[in-house]
Scaffold this motif. Structure first.
Motif, PDB file in Angstrom:
ATOM      1  N   HIS A 249      44.859 -39.853 -38.846  1.00 23.97           N
ATOM      2  CA  HIS A 249      45.483 -39.245 -39.421  1.00 23.97           C
ATOM      3  C   HIS A 249      46.104 -38.838 -40.460  1.00 23.97           C
ATOM      4  N   ALA A 250      46.167 -38.011 -41.494  1.00 28.37           N
ATOM      5  CA  ALA A 250      46.543 -37.997 -42.726  1.00 28.37           C
ATOM      6  C   ALA A 250      48.676 -37.323 -43.063  1.00 28.37           C
ATOM      7  N   HIS A 251      48.461 -38.328 -43.464  1.00 27.27           N
ATOM      8  CA  HIS A 251      50.728 -38.387 -43.357  1.00 27.27           C
ATOM      9  C   HIS A 251      51.089 -36.951 -43.940  1.00 27.27           C
ATOM     10  N   ARG A 252      52.370 -36.913 -43.233  1.00 21.07           N
ATOM     11  CA  ARG A 252      53.105 -35.762 -44.395  1.00 21.07           C
ATOM     12  C   ARG A 252      53.658 -36.564 -45.162  1.00 21.07           C
ATOM     13  N   VAL A 253      53.944 -35.390 -46.642  1.00 21.17           N
ATOM     14  CA  VAL A 253      54.093 -35.986 -47.326  1.00 21.17           C
ATOM     15  C   VAL A 253      55.474 -34.507 -47.635  1.00 21.17           C
ATOM     16  N   VAL A 254      56.541 -35.124 -47.589  1.00 23.93           N
ATOM     17  CA  VAL A 254      57.657 -33.943 -47.405  1.00 23.93           C
ATOM     18  C   VAL A 254      58.486 -33.708 -49.023  1.00 23.93           C
TER      19      VAL A 254
ATOM     20  N   THR B 211      49.806 -32.768 -46.127  1.00 22.16           N
ATOM     21  CA  THR B 211      49.126 -32.643 -45.612  1.00 22.16           C
ATOM     22  C   THR B 211      48.203 -34.044 -46.588  1.00 22.16           C
ATOM     23  N   THR B 212      48.392 -35.565 -46.107  1.00 19.85           N
ATOM     24  CA  THR B 212      47.153 -35.975 -47.359  1.00 19.85           C
ATOM     25  C   THR B 212      47.062 -37.048 -46.790  1.00 19.85           C
ATOM     26  N   THR B 213      45.729 -37.891 -47.263  1.00 21.18           N
ATOM     27  CA  THR B 213      45.346 -39.351 -46.096  1.00 21.18           C
ATOM     28  C   THR B 213      45.835 -40.226 -47.295  1.00 21.18           C
ATOM     29  N   ASP B 214      46.131 -39.883 -48.362  1.00 23.02           N
ATOM     30  CA  ASP B 214      46.357 -40.526 -49.420  1.00 23.02           C
ATOM     31  C   ASP B 214      47.403 -40.816 -50.394  1.00 23.02           C
ATOM     32  N   VAL B 215      48.807 -41.152 -49.481  1.00 25.08           N
ATOM     33  CA  VAL B 215      49.965 -40.950 -50.155  1.00 25.08           C
ATOM     34  C   VAL B 215      50.823 -41.464 -51.097  1.00 25.08           C
TER      35      VAL B 215
ATOM     36  N   SER C 104      57.941 -39.062 -45.967  1.00 21.31           N
ATOM     37  CA  SER C 104      56.679 -40.014 -46.194  1.00 21.31           C
ATOM     38  C   SER C 104      57.185 -40.082 -44.655  1.00 21.31           C
ATOM     39  N   ARG C 105      56.051 -39.442 -43.950  1.00 19.02           N
ATOM     40  CA  ARG C 105      55.809 -39.600 -42.485  1.00 19.02           C
ATOM     41  C   ARG C 105      54.458 -39.484 -42.128  1.00 19.02           C
ATOM     42  N   PRO C 106      53.828 -40.581 -41.068  1.00 16.31           N
ATOM     43  CA  PRO C 106      52.682 -40.204 -40.414  1.00 16.31           C
ATOM     44  C   PRO C 106      52.502 -39.268 -39.428  1.00 16.31           C
ATOM     45  N   ALA C 107      51.062 -38.798 -38.982  1.00 13.19           N
ATOM     46  CA  ALA C 107      51.433 -37.808 -38.596  1.00 13.19           C
ATOM     47  C   ALA C 107      51.751 -37.855 -37.017  1.00 13.19           C
TER      48      ALA C 107
END
Lengths: 241, 292
Positions: free
Chosen positions: B223-228, B252-256, B274-277
């Motif tokens: 699933h999409a990663h979270r970039v904060v 929330t993105t699939t292309d970090v 950045s962290r995975p879902a």
């Protein structure tokens, strides 16, 4: 058998703790015996009275009691849980029915002894035939109880749904009223009802009356096969979704 | 059936009156692992589990438990399995001890009843009638019945539903001990944090279909990663879904890499994490019908 015994002991404990079930199982036959004794049908016929007592006991202790017990266990998912264990389906049913069966046979024995003690000796003493009649009669009504659970949704409803299975065989057995008081067609059908052959065999065995043995035996075996098939076909182990 | 498989399910379907509750489920549970079956209410978890337990026939497909059909070869399977049902099934008029004694009496091999009561912390309630137990105590008695027979495979349907946090922690500790002793566990649960922490592998069911399967990390990684990051400036055009709470922005993105590149160009030196879902986020996306 010890596996069935473990379940049967637990069921026995539950029966002892359920006053309503005990009243139905023990109280009703206790009331019936004096009623039948005073009705005059069984004057000087202690064997006939014992046959009637056993018939009523099979209906109350085995049939009604077991329908209520099985439906209660199905609705509370107890049967489903038991199916997750090592017991076979037949063992679950036997273990659940065991207290009702033991009560039926115990009452029949005690009732028989009491009638002999209070009224007089039996007119016949074919105990093996009497035992076969009780055994087959119990088996048929245990299976009919299993079948009756198919159209009984709750334990409370069992008080209503068991009425046909209780009253019709009782009236057609001739233990309450002489069958010759009924129309011809009822008299013609009565011998094929499930309780009538039990009473016939018991009357021959215990009252010394004469009559064919093979025909009522064959009818009982027929009921055994029929009710066994129906139980297998329609019995549900869990609440309908 | 592979040697390491405790349970093998192949193209399993289960239908009720024309409704397909389970639609072509295939999965393998390896020996000694904890496999979690996740899904929203009505996803088909219990329907699938009942077939695997041998309580219901499949409409289509095959199930093998320790190499046997759990329904047709019940006598070969049952001595090695135990089930904790989602719903009751206890005799309300028996005491805790009587219930355990009855159940143990029906089994090929069993633990001492006192030991089992200690394991689920019910020793002081031994003489209490089941109908007088609290919901949590009944659930613990359910678990006691499941472990009294020393099973090789344990099926747990929502084992911690209705338990207080302390009882839940105790239950998971017990499950961990069983796993350490080599027991295989297949369970359903709504507690995603616990599934994430305890499950070796899991499958997420949605409308009767397995939509994800793997380790918790693999499932979440799909699933999409979270970039904060934190900012109060107007945001550039970003790839993904943007959530702003105060000055905290979550993308929330699939292309970090592409997102990080855009942010670096927009504000060089911006502090970005950045962290995975998480499994819960992945689960919620699946439940909402969002494809990874």
């Amino acid at each position: 058998m010890s596996r069935v015994g473990a379940l049967a002991r637990a069921e026995g404990t539950l029966l002892r703790r359920d006053p309503m079930a005990l009243i139905t199982a023990i109280g009703v036959p206790v009331i019936f015996v004096p009623l039948l004794a005073w009705s005059g049908i069984y004057d000087d016929n202690s064997g006939g009275l014992v046959a009637a007592l056993i018939a009523v006991t099979i209906l109350c202790s085995a049939y009604i009691n077991l329908v209520t017990a099985l439906v209660a266990r199905r609705e509370s998912h107890v049967l489903k849980r038991l199916q997750t264990g090592e017991l076979r389906d037949s063992e679950i049913l036997l273990g659940t029915a065991a207290p009702a069966i033991a009560l039926t046979w115990g009452q029949s024995l005690v009732g028989g002894v009491l009638v002999v003690a209070l009224i007089g000796a039996l007119g016949g003493s074919d105990i093996p035939l009497a035992a076969v009649a009780v055994l087959l009669g119990t088996a048929v009504f245990v299976l009919l109880a299993i079948v009756s659970t198919a159209f009984t949704r709750t334990p409370e409803l069992a008080q209503v749904t068991t009425l046909p299975g209780y009253l019709i065989p009782l009236f057609l057995s001739g233990v309450m009223f002489p069958l010759d008081a009924f129309p011809d067609w009822v008299q013609a059908v009565a011998p094929y009802s499930p309780l009538n052959p039990v009473v016939d065999l018991l009357t021959i065995a215990l009252a010394g009356s004469r009559g064919p043995v093979l025909a009522p035996l064959a009818i009982l075996v027929g009921w055994l096969v029929l009710s066994g098939f129906a139980a297998r076909r329609w019995f549900r182990w869990d609440v309908r979704r | 059936m592979t040697e390491t498989a405790a349970v093998e399910v192949s193209d399993l379907w289960r239908s009720y009156k024309g409704f397909d509750a389970v639609r072509g489920v295939s999965l393998t549970v390896r020996r000694g692992e904890l496999f979690a079956l996740l899904g929203t209410n009505g996803a088909g978890k219990t329907s699938a589990l009942e077939v695997i337990e041998g309580l219901a026939p499949p409409t289509k497909g095959t199930v093998r438990v320790l190499g046997h059909d759990p329904m047709r070869e019940r006598s070969k399977v049952r001595p090695h399995t135990a089930v904790m049902l989602q719903e009751g099934g206890l005799q309300a008029g028996l005491t805790v001890t009587e219930t355990l004694r009855m159940w143990a009496g029906t089994l090929t091999r069993s633990r001492p009843i006192d030991e089992v009561m200690d394991l689920v912390d019910l020793r002081d309630r031994a003489r209490v009638i089941v109908r007088q137990l609290s919901g949590g105590e009944r659930r613990r008695l359910d678990l006691a019945l499941a472990i009294v027979g020393k099973p090789e495979i344990l099926f747990l349907d929502e084992p911690t539903a209705g338990l207080d946090p302390e009882s839940r922690a105790r239950t998971w500790l017990l499950v961990r001990e069983l796993l350490a002793s080599g027991v295989t566990v297949l369970m359903t649960t709504h507690h995603l944090h616990e599934a994430e922490r305890l499950a070796d592998r899991l499958a997420i069911l949605h409308h009767g279909v397995v939509v994800r399967e793997g380790t918790p990390t693999q499932v979440a990684a799909a699933h999409a990663h979270r970039v904060v990051f934190r900012t109060r400036r107007a945001l550039p055009s970003l790839i993904g879904t943007v959530d702003v709470v105060g000055d905290t922005v979550t993308v929330t993105t699939t292309d970090v890499p592409a997102t990080l590149a855009v942010l670096d160009a927009w504000e060089p030196g911006l502090e970005v994490s950045s962290r995975p879902a998480t499994l819960e986020e992945a689960f919620l996306e699946i439940a909402a019908g969002v494809a990874a």
